[in-house]
Design a protein around this motif. Sequence first.
Motif, PDB file in Angstrom:
ATOM      1  N   ARG A   1      -0.676 -11.563 -11.716  1.00 29.58           N
ATOM      2  CA  ARG A   1      -1.983 -10.982 -11.424  1.00 29.58           C
ATOM      3  C   ARG A   1      -1.775  -9.526 -11.010  1.00 29.58           C
ATOM      4  N   GLU A   2      -1.513  -8.706 -12.009  1.00 29.44           N
ATOM      5  CA  GLU A   2      -1.284  -7.280 -11.827  1.00 29.44           C
ATOM      6  C   GLU A   2      -2.132  -6.510 -12.821  1.00 29.44           C
ATOM      7  N   ALA A   3      -2.476  -5.290 -12.447  1.00 35.12           N
ATOM      8  CA  ALA A   3      -3.214  -4.431 -13.385  1.00 35.12           C
ATOM      9  C   ALA A   3      -3.098  -2.987 -12.933  1.00 35.12           C
ATOM     10  N   GLU A   4      -3.403  -2.116 -13.850  1.00 35.66           N
ATOM     11  CA  GLU A   4      -3.494  -0.700 -13.508  1.00 35.66           C
ATOM     12  C   GLU A   4      -4.726  -0.122 -14.180  1.00 35.66           C
ATOM     13  N   TYR A   5      -5.178   0.962 -13.616  1.00 33.43           N
ATOM     14  CA  TYR A   5      -6.345   1.629 -14.186  1.00 33.43           C
ATOM     15  C   TYR A   5      -6.131   3.137 -14.049  1.00 33.43           C
ATOM     16  N   TYR A   6      -6.383   3.830 -15.139  1.00 32.38           N
ATOM     17  CA  TYR A   6      -6.188   5.276 -15.193  1.00 32.38           C
ATOM     18  C   TYR A   6      -7.521   5.925 -15.534  1.00 32.38           C
ATOM     19  N   ARG A   7      -7.847   6.977 -14.798  1.00 33.11           N
ATOM     20  CA  ARG A   7      -9.100   7.689 -15.036  1.00 33.11           C
ATOM     21  C   ARG A   7      -8.819   9.184 -14.983  1.00 33.11           C
ATOM     22  N   ARG A   8      -9.238   9.874 -16.025  1.00 33.96           N
ATOM     23  CA  ARG A   8      -9.094  11.334 -16.070  1.00 33.96           C
ATOM     24  C   ARG A   8     -10.443  11.918 -16.430  1.00 33.96           C
ATOM     25  N   THR A   9     -10.937  12.813 -15.583  1.00 31.64           N
ATOM     26  CA  THR A   9     -12.190  13.514 -15.845  1.00 31.64           C
ATOM     27  C   THR A   9     -11.932  15.009 -15.711  1.00 31.64           C
ATOM     28  N   SER A  10     -12.960  15.798 -15.860  1.00 30.03           N
ATOM     29  CA  SER A  10     -12.804  17.238 -15.661  1.00 30.03           C
ATOM     30  C   SER A  10     -12.607  17.569 -14.178  1.00 30.03           C
ATOM     31  N   GLU A  11     -12.818  16.571 -13.298  1.00 38.07           N
ATOM     32  CA  GLU A  11     -12.700  16.786 -11.855  1.00 38.07           C
ATOM     33  C   GLU A  11     -11.468  16.136 -11.233  1.00 38.07           C
ATOM     34  N   THR A  12     -11.004  15.013 -11.794  1.00 40.28           N
ATOM     35  CA  THR A  12      -9.906  14.274 -11.168  1.00 40.28           C
ATOM     36  C   THR A  12      -8.981  13.637 -12.200  1.00 40.28           C
ATOM     37  N   THR A  13      -7.792  13.299 -11.721  1.00 40.55           N
ATOM     38  CA  THR A  13      -6.859  12.449 -12.443  1.00 40.55           C
ATOM     39  C   THR A  13      -6.395  11.399 -11.444  1.00 40.55           C
ATOM     40  N   VAL A  14      -6.631  10.124 -11.765  1.00 37.53           N
ATOM     41  CA  VAL A  14      -6.316   9.043 -10.829  1.00 37.53           C
ATOM     42  C   VAL A  14      -5.636   7.913 -11.592  1.00 37.53           C
ATOM     43  N   LYS A  15      -4.558   7.406 -11.004  1.00 35.51           N
ATOM     44  CA  LYS A  15      -3.873   6.231 -11.544  1.00 35.51           C
ATOM     45  C   LYS A  15      -3.669   5.258 -10.391  1.00 35.51           C
ATOM     46  N   VAL A  16      -4.138   4.024 -10.578  1.00 36.71           N
ATOM     47  CA  VAL A  16      -4.013   2.977  -9.560  1.00 36.71           C
ATOM     48  C   VAL A  16      -3.347   1.762 -10.188  1.00 36.71           C
ATOM     49  N   LYS A  17      -2.380   1.195  -9.473  1.00 37.38           N
ATOM     50  CA  LYS A  17      -1.742  -0.060  -9.863  1.00 37.38           C
ATOM     51  C   LYS A  17      -1.898  -1.033  -8.701  1.00 37.38           C
ATOM     52  N   VAL A  18      -2.170  -2.296  -9.029  1.00 36.47           N
ATOM     53  CA  VAL A  18      -2.248  -3.334  -7.997  1.00 36.47           C
ATOM     54  C   VAL A  18      -1.480  -4.570  -8.442  1.00 36.47           C
ATOM     55  N   LYS A  19      -0.965  -5.271  -7.454  1.00 37.07           N
ATOM     56  CA  LYS A  19      -0.330  -6.573  -7.654  1.00 37.07           C
ATOM     57  C   LYS A  19      -0.929  -7.477  -6.592  1.00 37.07           C
ATOM     58  N   LEU A  20      -1.799  -8.408  -7.018  1.00 33.70           N
ATOM     59  CA  LEU A  20      -2.529  -9.235  -6.072  1.00 33.70           C
ATOM     60  C   LEU A  20      -1.618 -10.136  -5.250  1.00 33.70           C
ATOM     61  N   ASP A  21      -0.571 -10.649  -5.861  1.00 32.94           N
ATOM     62  CA  ASP A  21       0.355 -11.531  -5.161  1.00 32.94           C
ATOM     63  C   ASP A  21       1.568 -10.726  -4.710  1.00 32.94           C
ATOM     64  N   GLY A  22       1.293  -9.714  -3.925  1.00 35.89           N
ATOM     65  CA  GLY A  22       2.335  -8.806  -3.491  1.00 35.89           C
ATOM     66  C   GLY A  22       2.765  -9.053  -2.059  1.00 35.89           C
ATOM     67  N   ALA A  23       3.313  -7.999  -1.469  1.00 34.93           N
ATOM     68  CA  ALA A  23       3.811  -8.050  -0.096  1.00 34.93           C
ATOM     69  C   ALA A  23       3.101  -7.036   0.796  1.00 34.93           C
ATOM     70  N   GLY A  24       2.048  -6.401   0.252  1.00 37.73           N
ATOM     71  CA  GLY A  24       1.325  -5.389   1.017  1.00 37.73           C
ATOM     72  C   GLY A  24       1.978  -4.020   0.956  1.00 37.73           C
ATOM     73  N   LEU A  25       2.780  -3.779  -0.078  1.00 34.03           N
ATOM     74  CA  LEU A  25       3.439  -2.490  -0.228  1.00 34.03           C
ATOM     75  C   LEU A  25       2.426  -1.439  -0.676  1.00 34.03           C
ATOM     76  N   ALA A  26       2.577  -0.242  -0.161  1.00 37.43           N
ATOM     77  CA  ALA A  26       1.635   0.830  -0.506  1.00 37.43           C
ATOM     78  C   ALA A  26       2.391   2.108  -0.814  1.00 37.43           C
ATOM     79  N   ASN A  27       1.999   2.731  -1.905  1.00 34.01           N
ATOM     80  CA  ASN A  27       2.503   4.038  -2.286  1.00 34.01           C
ATOM     81  C   ASN A  27       1.265   4.849  -2.652  1.00 34.01           C
ATOM     82  N   VAL A  28       0.718   5.583  -1.682  1.00 30.92           N
ATOM     83  CA  VAL A  28      -0.601   6.199  -1.825  1.00 30.92           C
ATOM     84  C   VAL A  28      -0.505   7.704  -1.608  1.00 30.92           C
ATOM     85  N   HIS A  29      -0.961   8.450  -2.614  1.00 31.65           N
ATOM     86  CA  HIS A  29      -0.946   9.913  -2.543  1.00 31.65           C
ATOM     87  C   HIS A  29      -2.245  10.459  -3.134  1.00 31.65           C
ATOM     88  N   THR A  30      -3.228  10.697  -2.263  1.00 28.34           N
ATOM     89  CA  THR A  30      -4.502  11.261  -2.713  1.00 28.34           C
ATOM     90  C   THR A  30      -4.651  12.722  -2.296  1.00 28.34           C
TER      91      THR A  30
END
Length: 191
Positions: A2-31
């Motif tokens: 149960r994993e997925a990623e989503y990528y969104r690029r607009t004229s205002e932002t570039t965002v890439k998110v990955k999730v793993k629902l059955d994880g360990a609560g690990l976070a690598n976040v840079h906004t």
Amino acid sequence: MREAEYYRRTSETTVKVKVKLDGAGLANVHTGILFMDHMIRSLATHSLIDISVEASGDLSHHIIEDVAICLGEAIRRALGDSSGIRRFGYAIVPMDCSLAFAAIDLSNRPYPKIDLKIEERRIEDTSREDIYHFLETLANSLRANIHLWVQYGLNDHHKIEAAFKALALSLRQAVSIDPARKGAPSAKGVL
């Protein structure tokens, strides 16, 4: 998986998110927005969902909005057809002077009801309205009912952090697999 990623690029932002629902609560976040990074890390830690976010853009408001869109979409994709999930979750979380409540329904029908009782216009480097906007956008993108409120508190940072932790625990419960459940958690047969 149960994993997925989503990528969104607009004229205002570039965002890439990955999730793993059955994880360990690990976070690598840079906004580039320190308080939002802190809240998303807290969301990951307490939901036990591994979350990775790489985001850049022109304005904080646009970054916050698009991160919420991508996070909701990634979680929704990781859920697939939602077979076997508990669907509902709720939690009460104290944090020092604050007490927060959260309830979530992964119903495929978005509805945010958010009351954080934030008094200041800014909390650290994030505006009050952008915190509300993040949570409302997340509910809409995830297509979930999210009811989140703070009963009381003296410190806005603690109010918001308690609310994010309550949301995380609710989400952890809602996305978890119920071993007794076969198929979608709905009398209709689908969500």
